[in-house]
Design a protein around this motif. Structure first.
Motif: not given
Length: 205
Positions: A83-95, A106-119
């Motif tokens: 409880s209280g852990a943060r996640v990154t929420r990404i919404q994309r329209l796929r073509y 898509t939801y990613a724990p911040t320990y995962v999404s922190d590695g996305f950088g400027n991808a």
């Protein structure tokens, strides 16, 4: 009456085309030609871009939003977060072939999404980013599928009439230790998409 007979033949032909899935009707708007359905092979776990490339189709995404916040309880539970852990929420329209095919939350724990950088999340699959930028191997997924009816917002994203059919795919992506990496809700156009797979029968001993 030759004219009435011709009309009857046309109605019969149109009915047969509709049964064959080659045309469809929208009440009050008319009859339209059905587009061919894309079929993704789900025998192996792939990202959207990988699946499109495997059938020789062009794919890209439009990033709708990316936010980081405390998720709802069901999302936290699917990701195995306290409880209280943060996640990154990404919404994309796929073509696919420049036509909207799916809406992806898509939801990613911040320990995962922190590695996305400027991808570039419009041109790259998250699977590719996780494995190559974050250095985390994806091993498996838990998947649920169900049919649904599009509400106004989802129908707007997918360029469909409200009330049209869609396929909802709920997917949790796991690493080799069974640790959740992503929790996804994918919404595919029912008139443009289908899953395919080849499966073996399990023989009980």
């Amino acid at each position: 009456n030759p004219e009435e007979a011709l009309k009857a033949q046309i109605r019969q032909a149109l009915s047969q085309l509709q049964r064959d899935g080659l045309i469809f009707k929208i009440n009050g708007k008319g009859t339209f030609v059905s587009m061919p359905k894309a079929q993704f092979d789900v025998s192996t776990l792939k990202g959207f871009g990988e699946s499109a490339a495997s059938i020789g189709q062009e794919a890209f995404s439009k990033l709708i939003s990316i936010t980081t916040d405390i998720p709802k309880d069901n999302v936290a539970s699917c990701l195995g977060l306290s409880s209280g852990a943060r996640v990154t929420r990404i919404q994309r329209l796929r073509y696919l072939n420049r036509e909207p095919l799916a809406f992806d939350i898509t939801y990613a724990p911040t320990y995962v999404s922190d590695g996305f950088g400027n991808a570039d999340l419009e041109q790259r699959d998250l699977f590719d980013v996780i494995e190559n930028d974050c250095g985390i191997a994806i091993a498996s997924a838990r998947v649920n599928l169900e049919s649904m009816i599009c509400d106004g917002e989802l129908a707007g994203f997918l360029n469909m009439e409200p009330g049209s059919a869609a396929l909802h795919i709920e997917r949790t992506i796991l690493d080799g230790n069974g640790q959740p990496l992503l929790y996804e809700n994918l919404f595919y156009r029912g008139d443009r998409f289908r899953f395919g797979m080849e499966i073996d029968r399990a023989h009980l001993s």
